[in-house]
Design a protein around this motif. Structure first.
Motif, short mmCIF file in Angstrom:
data_model
loop_
_atom_site.label_atom_id
_atom_site.label_comp_id
_atom_site.label_asym_id
_atom_site.label_seq_id
_atom_site.Cartn_x
_atom_site.Cartn_y
_atom_site.Cartn_z
N MET A 1 0.65 -1.24 0.07
CA MET A 1 -0.01 -0.26 0.15
C MET A 1 1.06 1.10 -0.05
SD MET A 1 -2.96 -1.08 2.89
CE MET A 1 -3.73 0.30 2.88
N GLY A 2 1.78 1.17 0.76
CA GLY A 2 2.79 2.30 1.00
C GLY A 2 3.66 2.51 -0.39
N ALA A 3 4.54 1.44 -0.81
CA ALA A 3 5.32 1.36 -1.89
C ALA A 3 4.66 1.67 -3.05
CB ALA A 3 6.06 0.10 -1.82
N LEU A 4 3.71 1.08 -3.44
CA LEU A 4 2.82 1.33 -4.98
C LEU A 4 2.08 2.62 -4.87
CD1 LEU A 4 3.75 -1.68 -4.90
CD2 LEU A 4 1.62 -2.33 -6.04
N SER A 5 1.88 3.40 -3.66
CA SER A 5 1.19 4.49 -3.85
C SER A 5 2.22 5.77 -4.11
CB SER A 5 0.27 4.55 -2.59
OG SER A 5 -0.67 3.67 -2.50
N THR A 6 3.41 5.45 -4.03
CA THR A 6 4.36 6.70 -4.05
C THR A 6 4.45 7.39 -5.08
OG1 THR A 6 6.35 5.16 -4.41
CG2 THR A 6 5.73 5.84 -1.98
N LEU A 7 4.39 6.28 -6.30
CA LEU A 7 4.59 6.87 -7.79
C LEU A 7 3.69 8.05 -8.28
CD1 LEU A 7 6.93 4.71 -7.68
CD2 LEU A 7 6.37 4.12 -9.98
N PRO A 8 2.30 7.57 -8.22
CA PRO A 8 1.47 8.98 -8.58
C PRO A 8 1.65 10.25 -8.08
CG PRO A 8 0.33 7.21 -7.86
CD PRO A 8 1.59 6.89 -7.66
N LEU A 9 2.13 10.11 -6.75
CA LEU A 9 2.06 11.35 -5.83
C LEU A 9 3.61 11.99 -6.28
CD1 LEU A 9 1.50 10.09 -2.45
CD2 LEU A 9 0.19 11.60 -3.62
N PHE A 10 4.71 11.02 -6.62
CA PHE A 10 5.90 11.60 -6.97
C PHE A 10 5.98 12.55 -8.09
CE2 PHE A 10 9.61 11.39 -9.64
CZ PHE A 10 10.51 11.76 -8.84
N TRP A 11 5.14 11.99 -9.43
CA TRP A 11 5.24 12.58 -10.49
C TRP A 11 4.50 13.76 -10.51
CZ3 TRP A 11 8.84 11.85 -13.64
CH2 TRP A 11 9.69 10.38 -13.64
N SER A 12 3.67 14.32 -9.64
CA SER A 12 3.12 15.49 -9.83
C SER A 12 4.06 16.61 -9.38
CB SER A 12 1.97 15.65 -8.41
OG SER A 12 0.86 14.42 -8.75
N ILE A 13 5.10 16.27 -8.70
CA ILE A 13 6.10 17.32 -8.51
C ILE A 13 7.13 17.77 -9.55
CG2 ILE A 13 8.11 17.87 -6.97
CD1 ILE A 13 6.80 15.99 -4.63
N PRO A 14 7.96 16.90 -10.42
CA PRO A 14 8.68 17.22 -11.43
C PRO A 14 8.18 18.00 -12.71
CG PRO A 14 8.78 14.93 -11.14
CD PRO A 14 7.99 15.46 -10.04
N THR A 15 6.67 17.35 -12.89
CA THR A 15 5.89 17.91 -13.85
C THR A 15 5.34 19.38 -13.55
OG1 THR A 15 3.89 16.71 -13.06
CG2 THR A 15 5.11 15.70 -14.97
N ALA A 16 5.37 19.89 -12.51
CA ALA A 16 5.08 20.99 -12.03
C ALA A 16 6.02 22.06 -12.34
CB ALA A 16 4.78 21.23 -10.52
N PHE A 17 7.32 21.73 -12.68
CA PHE A 17 8.42 22.65 -13.01
C PHE A 17 8.97 22.43 -14.35
CE2 PHE A 17 10.62 19.72 -10.23
CZ PHE A 17 11.79 19.68 -10.85
N LEU A 18 8.75 21.28 -15.21
CA LEU A 18 9.24 20.96 -16.29
C LEU A 18 8.35 21.38 -17.54
CD1 LEU A 18 10.94 17.81 -15.41
CD2 LEU A 18 12.06 19.67 -16.08
N ASN A 19 8.53 21.57 -18.64
CA ASN A 19 7.92 21.92 -19.81
C ASN A 19 8.42 21.71 -21.01
OD1 ASN A 19 5.62 23.42 -20.78
ND2 ASN A 19 6.66 25.08 -21.26
N GLY A 20 7.55 21.55 -21.96
CA GLY A 20 7.94 21.17 -23.42
C GLY A 20 8.97 19.96 -23.74
#
Length: 437
Positions: free
Chosen positions: A354-373
């Motif tokens: 529950m913990g290990a598998l739930s980390t990925l979608p949370l993580f990807w919300s962070i770098p996609t907030a400051f990367l573009n194009g």
């Protein structure tokens, strides 16, 4: 009616219209991507169940299995960045179709493995074939959804992982036990063959049905395209990293890569070794092991959606991700400490999943907030490829530890330590970097 009330009602109606448009987008693109990832993830980790019969048939040690399972990520690492840039240039429809079809063919060919080196080579090229899929989809979704909507969308996509465990575990166990000896082939050979076919079918479906960009969507009206494009343009205004070189040299990208490595250590520690860990508690039948693997995966799927929903609602990522890492680490430790009891060990493994598998979608919300194009294509691929080296280190180290100590306990403690480290590093990320003011 006062002006403020009128404005509130108008805003409320506009939000309802916008929500309806995004539901339409989700129903058009997400089910196909979900099914692709379900088939693909199954082809990536079904080797964990195959191991229960395959290792004995081919006289593979725990270290040989761990190296073969993990070498997938070396192949993945070598071509991940160019693969993601090609997806950005050529379009998701063509590139995801290429990935799925080549992936299915190589996964099916694993049925002909007879030596450790053949196993290593096919796992390496499976990684080469797959490179670009997960980060490519993460990138592709940024073409459609602004950052405030991505957490739940990433989670919906990522639930393909637990669903592949729910469906694939029992299915793989059934094939291994039920097809063993049919036409002179072993059960694990039949499993690789039969479970490769859906990936090829989904590759053909992606080529036919997937839409590359908003402006190519024939199922959207001009007004809907304008609204979606406006939201994406507005979302891009605050992003600071635009070029490939700037992304690869950006300290934030390297820091996010380090966090991702820690998360992947736990993620694939569970993915590749869950059947073995269950088998070690005394469950011998592949069918029964497959059924039991569905419990942690089902629980992880529910947790993934609830946590992502909470993170989106509160517009908060860091604490959600850090606490999820801690929960996963505690679960893995408990699974080791309670390994003599099947029910208690399963409870620990379920909490860990529950913990290990739930980390990925949370993580990807962070770098996609400051990367573009194009920087997003390169940056996301870089984070994913280097971070996924944890997928090589994790299974290899656990296999080596099991051969050396004849126990999985130290391996579980190691994975937990990386999840705890990931939690600590996550809390060092500035809040404003996650899109939260």
């Amino acid at each position: 009616m006062s002006l403020s009330v009128t404005a509130f009602v108008a805003d409320s109606e506009e939000k309802k219209v916008e929500d309806a448009i995004y539901r339409k987008v989700t129903w058009h693109i997400l089910p196909l991507l979900f099914l692709c990832y379900l088939c693909a993830y199954l082809d990536r980790v079904n080797v964990g169940l195959a191991k229960l019969q395959m290792s004995a048939d081919l006289q593979f040690s725990e270290t040989v299995y761990g190296l073969g399972a993990g070498i997938f990520f070396i192949g993945f690492f070598t071509v991940e960045i160019p693969s993601n840039i090609l997806l950005h240039k050529l379009g998701a429809r063509v590139w995801i179709a290429r990935i799925m079809i080549s992936w299915g063919l190589i996964s099916g060919a694993t049925m002909f493995v007879t030596t450790p080196w053949a196993f290593y080579v096919l796992r390496f090229f499976l990684g080469v074939a797959e490179a670009g899929f997960y980060p490519g989809v993460i990138l592709y979704l940024t073409y459609w959804y602004p950052k405030e909507r991505r957490g739940r969308i990433y989670a919906l996509f990522a639930t393909a992982v637990p669903f592949s465990g729910i469906i694939g575990g029992p299915l793989s166990g059934l094939i291994i036990d039920g097809m063993n000896g049919v036409a002179g082939w072993t059960g694990w050979q039949w499993m690789f063959l039969l479970e490769a076919l859906p990936s090829i079918v989904m590759g053909i479906a992606a080529f036919i049905f997937l839409t590359d960009h908003i402006h190519k969507a024939k199922w959207l009206s001009d007004a809907e395209k304008t609204l979606l494009s406006r939201n994406i343009s507005r979302d891009a205004d605050g992003k600071t990293v635009h070029s490939v070189w700037a992304a690869l040299m950006n300290r934030k990208v390297w820091f996010m890569t380090t966090i991702y490595f820690c998360l992947i250590m736990g993620f694939y520690g569970v993915g590749f070794w869950l059947p073995t860990l269950i088998n070690a508690t005394g469950v011998k039948s592949a069918w029964h092991v497959g059924l039991l693997t569905a419990i942690p995966y089902a629980s992880a799927g529910i947790a993934m959606l609830l946590i992502a929903r909470s993170a989106d609602r509160r517009n908060e990522r860091r604490w959600h991700l850090a606490l999820t890492c801690v929960v996963g680490g505690i679960g893995l430790i408990l699974s080791a400490l309670l390994s003599q009891s099947i029910p208690l060990a399963m409870a620990g493994l379920t909490l860990g999943a529950m913990g290990a598998l739930s980390t990925l979608p949370l993580f990807w919300s962070i770098p996609t907030a400051f990367l573009n194009g194009t920087a997003a294509a390169a940056g996301i691929a870089f984070i994913n490829s280097v971070g996924n080296l944890g997928g090589f280190v994790s299974p290899y180290m656990i296999g080596f530890i099991r051969d050396t100590t004849e126990s999985s306990n130290l391996g579980m403690y190691m994975l937990a330590a990386f999840l705890f480290l990931g939690a600590g590093l996550t809390l060092l990320v500035p809040a404003k970097l996650t899109g939260k003011a």
